[in-house]
Scaffold this motif. Sequence first.
Motif, mmCIF file in Angstrom:
data_model
loop_
_atom_site.group_PDB
_atom_site.id
_atom_site.type_symbol
_atom_site.label_atom_id
_atom_site.label_comp_id
_atom_site.label_asym_id
_atom_site.label_seq_id
_atom_site.Cartn_x
_atom_site.Cartn_y
_atom_site.Cartn_z
ATOM 1 N N THR A 63 -1.690 13.142 12.751
ATOM 2 C CA THR A 63 -0.595 12.179 12.756
ATOM 3 C C THR A 63 -0.546 11.568 14.135
ATOM 4 O OG1 THR A 63 0.659 13.431 11.161
ATOM 5 C CG2 THR A 63 1.895 11.942 12.576
ATOM 6 N N THR A 64 -0.774 10.256 14.221
ATOM 7 C CA THR A 64 -0.702 9.639 15.537
ATOM 8 C C THR A 64 0.710 9.133 15.772
ATOM 9 O OG1 THR A 64 -1.299 7.483 14.679
ATOM 10 C CG2 THR A 64 -3.081 8.883 15.454
ATOM 11 N N ARG A 65 1.129 9.230 17.003
ATOM 12 C CA ARG A 65 2.477 8.818 17.334
ATOM 13 C C ARG A 65 2.432 7.960 18.580
ATOM 14 N NH1 ARG A 65 7.872 12.511 17.577
ATOM 15 N NH2 ARG A 65 9.189 10.742 17.949
ATOM 16 N N ASP A 102 9.298 2.477 6.811
ATOM 17 C CA ASP A 102 8.184 3.333 6.412
ATOM 18 C C ASP A 102 7.176 2.508 5.639
ATOM 19 O OD1 ASP A 102 6.465 5.284 5.804
ATOM 20 O OD2 ASP A 102 7.878 6.552 4.720
ATOM 21 N N GLY A 103 6.088 2.196 6.292
ATOM 22 C CA GLY A 103 5.030 1.487 5.623
ATOM 23 C C GLY A 103 4.908 0.052 6.082
ATOM 24 N N LEU A 104 4.446 -0.147 7.303
ATOM 25 C CA LEU A 104 4.094 -1.474 7.781
ATOM 26 C C LEU A 104 2.608 -1.463 8.060
ATOM 27 C CD1 LEU A 104 6.918 -2.094 10.396
ATOM 28 C CD2 LEU A 104 6.750 -3.079 8.127
ATOM 29 N N GLU A 105 1.972 -2.598 7.877
ATOM 30 C CA GLU A 105 0.560 -2.703 8.221
ATOM 31 C C GLU A 105 0.471 -2.537 9.744
ATOM 32 O OE1 GLU A 105 -3.117 -4.050 9.278
ATOM 33 O OE2 GLU A 105 -1.613 -5.646 9.415
ATOM 34 N N ALA A 106 -0.527 -1.796 10.226
ATOM 35 C CA ALA A 106 -0.556 -1.411 11.633
ATOM 36 C C ALA A 106 -0.453 -2.615 12.572
ATOM 37 C CB ALA A 106 -1.813 -0.607 11.926
ATOM 38 N N GLY A 107 -1.165 -3.690 12.271
ATOM 39 C CA GLY A 107 -1.126 -4.883 13.120
ATOM 40 C C GLY A 107 0.249 -5.518 13.115
ATOM 41 N N LEU A 146 -5.078 6.580 6.372
ATOM 42 C CA LEU A 146 -6.127 6.345 5.381
ATOM 43 C C LEU A 146 -6.015 4.935 4.816
ATOM 44 C CD1 LEU A 146 -8.183 8.474 4.551
ATOM 45 C CD2 LEU A 146 -6.922 8.747 2.415
ATOM 46 N N VAL A 147 -4.772 4.478 4.608
ATOM 47 C CA VAL A 147 -4.591 3.150 4.017
ATOM 48 C C VAL A 147 -4.185 2.111 5.061
ATOM 49 C CG1 VAL A 147 -4.098 3.968 1.701
ATOM 50 C CG2 VAL A 147 -2.249 3.800 3.336
ATOM 51 N N GLY A 148 -4.268 2.480 6.354
ATOM 52 C CA GLY A 148 -4.028 1.505 7.419
ATOM 53 C C GLY A 148 -2.580 1.145 7.637
ATOM 54 N N LEU A 149 -1.660 2.105 7.399
ATOM 55 C CA LEU A 149 -0.234 1.825 7.560
ATOM 56 C C LEU A 149 0.358 2.660 8.686
ATOM 57 C CD1 LEU A 149 0.986 1.729 3.885
ATOM 58 C CD2 LEU A 149 0.292 -0.163 5.343
ATOM 59 N N ARG A 166 0.825 -1.224 0.000
ATOM 60 C CA ARG A 166 0.000 0.000 0.000
ATOM 61 C C ARG A 166 0.853 1.267 0.000
ATOM 62 N NH1 ARG A 166 -4.055 -1.906 4.600
ATOM 63 N NH2 ARG A 166 -2.395 -3.427 4.822
ATOM 64 N N MET A 167 2.163 1.079 0.303
ATOM 65 C CA MET A 167 3.060 2.233 0.241
ATOM 66 C C MET A 167 3.140 2.779 -1.178
ATOM 67 S SD MET A 167 3.907 3.261 3.035
ATOM 68 C CE MET A 167 5.166 4.483 2.685
ATOM 69 N N LEU A 168 2.788 1.946 -2.174
ATOM 70 C CA LEU A 168 2.767 2.430 -3.560
ATOM 71 C C LEU A 168 1.798 3.595 -3.698
ATOM 72 C CD1 LEU A 168 2.973 -0.924 -5.504
ATOM 73 C CD2 LEU A 168 4.670 0.906 -5.424
ATOM 74 N N LEU A 169 0.802 3.642 -2.822
ATOM 75 C CA LEU A 169 -0.127 4.782 -2.829
ATOM 76 C C LEU A 169 0.468 5.969 -2.083
ATOM 77 C CD1 LEU A 169 -3.463 2.934 -2.018
ATOM 78 C CD2 LEU A 169 -2.828 4.005 -4.185
ATOM 79 N N VAL A 170 1.183 5.650 -0.993
ATOM 80 C CA VAL A 170 1.684 6.728 -0.132
ATOM 81 C C VAL A 170 2.898 7.419 -0.762
ATOM 82 C CG1 VAL A 170 2.604 7.287 2.139
ATOM 83 C CG2 VAL A 170 0.801 5.565 1.912
ATOM 84 N N HIS A 171 3.836 6.619 -1.288
ATOM 85 C CA HIS A 171 5.069 7.190 -1.830
ATOM 86 C C HIS A 171 4.853 8.294 -2.854
ATOM 87 C CE1 HIS A 171 8.047 5.141 0.354
ATOM 88 N NE2 HIS A 171 7.818 3.929 -0.125
#
Lengths: 164, 487
Positions: B264-266, B127-132, B105-108, B12-17
Amino acid sequence: MTEPAFVLRDPAHRVSPKARTLWQLQCGLTAGIGVIGLLVGALVWREYDARWWVLGAAVLVGAAYAVVVPRWRYAVHRWEITDTAVYTQRGWWARERRIAPMSRVQTVDLAQGPIDRLFGLSTLTVTTASAAGPLRIEGLDRPLALELSERLTRNAEAAGGDAT
Amino acid sequence: MSDGQWLRLDPRMLLVHPIDEIRKYVVPLLAAAVFGATQGGNPLFALAAVGIPLGLGVVRYLTTSYRIADGRVELRRGLLNRQLLSTPIDRVRTIDLESTPIHRLVGLTTMTIGTGGGGLSDNLKLDGLEAGDAQQLRSLLLADSAVAAEETEDDAGATLPGLPPPAAAYEHRWLRFAPFTSTGIVIFGGVVGGGTQFLGEIDIDADAIAEDLAAQATVVVLAAVVALGLIVLALTVLGYLVTNWEFTLQRHPDTWHVSRGLLTTRETTLDVDRLAGVSVSEPPGLRLARGARLSAIVTGLDKGQSGSAVLVPPAPDAVVRRAAAGVLGTDRPVSGPLEKHGRAAVRRRWARALLPAAVPAIYLVAAVVAGAPAPLLVLPVLLLAGAAALAADRVRSLGHAVVDGYLVTRSGSLLRHRDALASGHVIGWTTTDTWFQRRAGLTTLAATTAGGQGKVEALDLPAERAVEVAHDLTPELVGQFLASPTR
């Protein structure tokens, strides 16, 4: 008179007496450069009447600096390395004592500048994981410094851990 | 987490990058667009403007991979300039999970693994791991296995089953501290600066029109000042809200979790074994409003990475103390009484505040005597009064204590802070004394440590007391250097 209970004694060893000569040379050079700078200024800036007085005062201050400070530093600079700790004392006007346990020693660094080499002296720098500065012993005889550096490295390795 | 396999980041990082890249290259892109338009349009420019960011995003995705193998975390990245970052797992001090709105937005989420030792460059950033996945990985890295089983994708702030209640949690009334934070003051300065320029221009206009408009101008100015105040208030409150929304400080079995953020959550995780102590700071504004903030002294995290060390943002004094007590396991280091440093230290505070003020004061008095206007005499009085107030406050602040295995020190007036450092994290001692201090029988004692500022300092202690403090906390280390060996 009874000794107060909580007083740190001075570290056991003085640095090499040659260090005093080295510091005299360094302080003399610093003072000399300052005086020469003022002399040039006095020759160029002729409108300032008190210039020779300023220069005279600077010569006196410089001479006092070159004579007093090296002796003072030599009187203060001391070091001691035990099996479990490193203890250093340095400075002159402001005196700084540092104690670090052997188990916290991270790196041991031996440095020799060009003037140091002339006198056969070395500076031993011992760092810990703290960002508040290393322990430093200036003016050690080269062979002694080498020996200490090896001993410290060996002891620190033996103490183990990641030193934090 | 299969062991030893090189893993890609989440696709999904392909969307974010691309969005990131566009953000980075927004200026050249605009330039290209404008240039293309004015030159009659080369379609290649437009194509490049869209294609290059997309391409870079794909390249970044394809060339970045990470793995956990042989007790190490490794990150490989770069196409032409290949880079391999690698760190042993037992050196991991902190883990930060940060999600920008795009990531959310994309759950990362972005994971930053803090290892200390060096600067920020030593940090591993995934940069870009699935939250779980990120939470699982975090548990693995900090060996916090109990959490792995329990933790779900709960909202920050929800109390998880089996965990104690949070040591501190966001409340709306904390918002009143927003204008007193340093960011608040910066914003205030900015708005006032901009505002005065604006007002200056209005003034000129009013003068130019007519004199009887002066009254109206005053109203306008007053209204502007009020509006300015409201804008500042709104901005600081908004800033506080965005940063500290749903702030929670939560104890997990082997770690402390700090989570916060509106957009931005931290989420920061601190290893309990690395928590050397805490620091309560009270900048002037906050102190007036009876607030404070709490940060952690974390082994391996120096001041450059202080963002990870926040334990409680500006909040009421009582909340900060309670949180600190929770973190340290005892309330005495932060709330207990402090020992004074004695009369010599008091005299030194007064001398150091008054002497620098006395020089210009004497100069001003001499100027008046020599014929300058008499009202100038107000200045030296104000100067000396200010210095005296500062000295009195610094005297009041100065103190230290050794309680429950902690070295506690407090000093400062305008930047008052109280630090508590656990004796087990003391990695050395430094005493510094100038000739003046030696003459007054004082010394400044610093306990060095591997985190925070690198040391915790007790200013102007009586020399004997300084050695006694050091000896109390680390008897074996200091005992061997005493003038008369330990009784």
